[in-house]
Design a protein around this motif. Structure first.
Motif, PDB file in Angstrom:
ATOM      1  N   GLU A  36       2.559 -81.039 -67.450  1.00 43.35           N
ATOM      2  CA  GLU A  36       2.277 -81.974 -68.542  1.00 43.35           C
ATOM      3  C   GLU A  36       0.844 -81.774 -69.052  1.00 43.35           C
ATOM      4  OE1 GLU A  36       1.865 -86.779 -69.154  1.00 43.35           O
ATOM      5  OE2 GLU A  36       3.334 -86.043 -67.701  1.00 43.35           O
ATOM      6  N   TRP A  37      -0.092 -81.641 -68.143  1.00 46.91           N
ATOM      7  CA  TRP A  37      -1.488 -81.405 -68.509  1.00 46.91           C
ATOM      8  C   TRP A  37      -1.618 -80.087 -69.276  1.00 46.91           C
ATOM      9  CZ3 TRP A  37      -4.576 -77.350 -66.703  1.00 46.91           C
ATOM     10  CH2 TRP A  37      -5.926 -77.432 -67.044  1.00 46.91           C
ATOM     11  N   PHE A  38      -0.998 -79.020 -68.755  1.00 52.27           N
ATOM     12  CA  PHE A  38      -1.057 -77.698 -69.372  1.00 52.27           C
ATOM     13  C   PHE A  38      -0.449 -77.721 -70.769  1.00 52.27           C
ATOM     14  CE2 PHE A  38       0.579 -73.329 -69.974  1.00 52.27           C
ATOM     15  CZ  PHE A  38      -0.592 -72.613 -69.829  1.00 52.27           C
ATOM     16  N   ASP A  39       0.698 -78.381 -70.917  1.00 52.43           N
ATOM     17  CA  ASP A  39       1.373 -78.456 -72.216  1.00 52.43           C
ATOM     18  C   ASP A  39       0.537 -79.186 -73.261  1.00 52.43           C
ATOM     19  OD1 ASP A  39       3.550 -77.031 -71.293  1.00 52.43           O
ATOM     20  OD2 ASP A  39       4.857 -78.792 -71.070  1.00 52.43           O
ATOM     21  N   ASP A  40      -0.303 -80.103 -72.827  1.00 55.10           N
ATOM     22  CA  ASP A  40      -1.143 -80.861 -73.755  1.00 55.10           C
ATOM     23  C   ASP A  40      -2.356 -80.067 -74.248  1.00 55.10           C
ATOM     24  OD1 ASP A  40       0.509 -83.074 -73.715  1.00 55.10           O
ATOM     25  OD2 ASP A  40      -0.692 -84.177 -72.237  1.00 55.10           O
ATOM     26  N   LEU A  41      -2.612 -78.916 -73.634  1.00 58.82           N
ATOM     27  CA  LEU A  41      -3.743 -78.086 -74.047  1.00 58.82           C
ATOM     28  C   LEU A  41      -3.377 -77.283 -75.288  1.00 58.82           C
ATOM     29  CD1 LEU A  41      -4.792 -76.607 -70.585  1.00 58.82           C
ATOM     30  CD2 LEU A  41      -5.890 -78.500 -71.806  1.00 58.82           C
ATOM     31  N   GLY A  42      -4.374 -76.922 -76.069  1.00 57.87           N
ATOM     32  CA  GLY A  42      -4.164 -76.012 -77.192  1.00 57.87           C
ATOM     33  C   GLY A  42      -3.957 -74.596 -76.680  1.00 57.87           C
ATOM     34  N   LYS A  47      -5.668 -71.851 -77.174  1.00 55.75           N
ATOM     35  CA  LYS A  47      -6.892 -71.226 -76.663  1.00 55.75           C
ATOM     36  C   LYS A  47      -7.208 -71.730 -75.254  1.00 55.75           C
ATOM     37  CE  LYS A  47     -11.735 -70.439 -77.714  1.00 55.75           C
ATOM     38  NZ  LYS A  47     -12.876 -71.277 -77.557  1.00 55.75           N
ATOM     39  N   GLU A  48      -7.083 -73.038 -75.052  1.00 61.78           N
ATOM     40  CA  GLU A  48      -7.367 -73.620 -73.738  1.00 61.78           C
ATOM     41  C   GLU A  48      -6.352 -73.149 -72.698  1.00 61.78           C
ATOM     42  OE1 GLU A  48      -7.189 -75.505 -76.552  1.00 61.78           O
ATOM     43  OE2 GLU A  48      -9.326 -75.894 -76.825  1.00 61.78           O
ATOM     44  N   GLN A  49      -5.082 -73.017 -73.100  1.00 59.44           N
ATOM     45  CA  GLN A  49      -4.073 -72.500 -72.175  1.00 59.44           C
ATOM     46  C   GLN A  49      -4.434 -71.084 -71.732  1.00 59.44           C
ATOM     47  OE1 GLN A  49      -0.222 -72.833 -74.024  1.00 59.44           O
ATOM     48  NE2 GLN A  49       0.041 -74.961 -73.362  1.00 59.44           N
ATOM     49  N   GLU A  76      -7.393 -69.779 -71.596  1.00 63.07           N
ATOM     50  CA  GLU A  76      -8.543 -69.879 -70.694  1.00 63.07           C
ATOM     51  C   GLU A  76      -8.109 -70.289 -69.291  1.00 63.07           C
ATOM     52  OE1 GLU A  76     -11.148 -72.620 -72.670  1.00 63.07           O
ATOM     53  OE2 GLU A  76     -11.722 -71.152 -74.201  1.00 63.07           O
ATOM     54  N   VAL A  77      -7.191 -71.236 -69.196  1.00 58.99           N
ATOM     55  CA  VAL A  77      -6.698 -71.691 -67.896  1.00 58.99           C
ATOM     56  C   VAL A  77      -5.980 -70.557 -67.177  1.00 58.99           C
ATOM     57  CG1 VAL A  77      -4.985 -73.197 -66.779  1.00 58.99           C
ATOM     58  CG2 VAL A  77      -6.587 -74.141 -68.454  1.00 58.99           C
ATOM     59  N   LEU A  78      -5.135 -69.817 -67.889  1.00 55.77           N
ATOM     60  CA  LEU A  78      -4.407 -68.715 -67.254  1.00 55.77           C
ATOM     61  C   LEU A  78      -5.370 -67.627 -66.777  1.00 55.77           C
ATOM     62  CD1 LEU A  78      -1.304 -68.479 -69.622  1.00 55.77           C
ATOM     63  CD2 LEU A  78      -1.425 -69.519 -67.338  1.00 55.77           C
ATOM     64  N   LEU A  79      -6.384 -67.333 -67.569  1.00 56.60           N
ATOM     65  CA  LEU A  79      -7.380 -66.339 -67.140  1.00 56.60           C
ATOM     66  C   LEU A  79      -8.186 -66.841 -65.952  1.00 56.60           C
ATOM     67  CD1 LEU A  79      -8.557 -65.018 -70.617  1.00 56.60           C
ATOM     68  CD2 LEU A  79      -7.229 -63.773 -68.884  1.00 56.60           C
ATOM     69  N   PHE A  80      -8.512 -68.127 -65.953  1.00 52.55           N
ATOM     70  CA  PHE A  80      -9.212 -68.740 -64.821  1.00 52.55           C
ATOM     71  C   PHE A  80      -8.356 -68.601 -63.556  1.00 52.55           C
ATOM     72  CE2 PHE A  80      -9.697 -72.438 -62.065  1.00 52.55           C
ATOM     73  CZ  PHE A  80     -11.057 -72.461 -61.839  1.00 52.55           C
ATOM     74  N   GLU A 115       6.843 -68.768 -71.912  1.00 51.65           N
ATOM     75  CA  GLU A 115       6.364 -67.814 -70.903  1.00 51.65           C
ATOM     76  C   GLU A 115       5.023 -68.271 -70.323  1.00 51.65           C
ATOM     77  OE1 GLU A 115       8.159 -65.511 -69.608  1.00 51.65           O
ATOM     78  OE2 GLU A 115       9.764 -65.587 -71.091  1.00 51.65           O
ATOM     79  N   ARG A 116       4.196 -68.899 -71.146  1.00 52.85           N
ATOM     80  CA  ARG A 116       2.913 -69.414 -70.646  1.00 52.85           C
ATOM     81  C   ARG A 116       3.136 -70.475 -69.586  1.00 52.85           C
ATOM     82  NH1 ARG A 116      -1.942 -69.948 -74.745  1.00 52.85           N
ATOM     83  NH2 ARG A 116      -1.866 -67.842 -75.542  1.00 52.85           N
TER      84      ARG A 116
END
Length: 132
Positions: free
Chosen positions: A23-29, A31-33, A35-39, A93-94
């Protein structure tokens, strides 16, 4: 350390349900998604993820072995494949990539904690239970 770092580590340690993380991930834009995946990819590598982590990570993530991120992690060098997974762009896929990378981090970090940190360590993310 920021709120995102804490949440991702709490998800990897099972301190929050994955549904909350999705739910948190889906609420991100977008670009932010990314960044999270790269993190997450970076931290999986830092946690010393190995190819043998693939099966358990797929199982924990709840993905089918035929889903794109699961196929990717099962083939080739793990660090290269984690980068490909983090770079997936279709929205569905994200979300799968997010679930899988959290699972890889969980598997690799649990092993690191057992092997290298069992006698104590200064990693803040290994002390989240005590902080809650």
């Amino acid at each position: 350390m920021n709120e995102r770092d804490v949440l991702l580590n709490e998800l990897a340690q099972g301190l929050h349900p994955m549904s909350e993380g999705i739910e948190w991930f889906d609420d991100l834009g977008s670009k932010e998604q990314s960044e999270v995946l790269l993190f997450l990819r970076h931290h999986c590598v830092q946690a010393r993820a190995v190819a043998e982590d693939a099966s358990e990570s797929i199982r924990r993530s709840g993905l089918r072995p035929t889903h794109t991120p699961a196929v990717l992690i099962s083939r080739g060098r793990i660090d290269t494949q984690l980068g490909k997974i983090a770079g997936l762009t279709p929205v569905d896929e994200r979300r799968k990539a997010f679930r899988l990378l959290i699972a890889v981090l969980a598997v690799a970090d649990a092993r690191r904690r057992e092997r290298f940190c069992s006698g104590g360590c200064g990693h803040w993310w290994h002390h989240l239970c005590a902080a809650d």
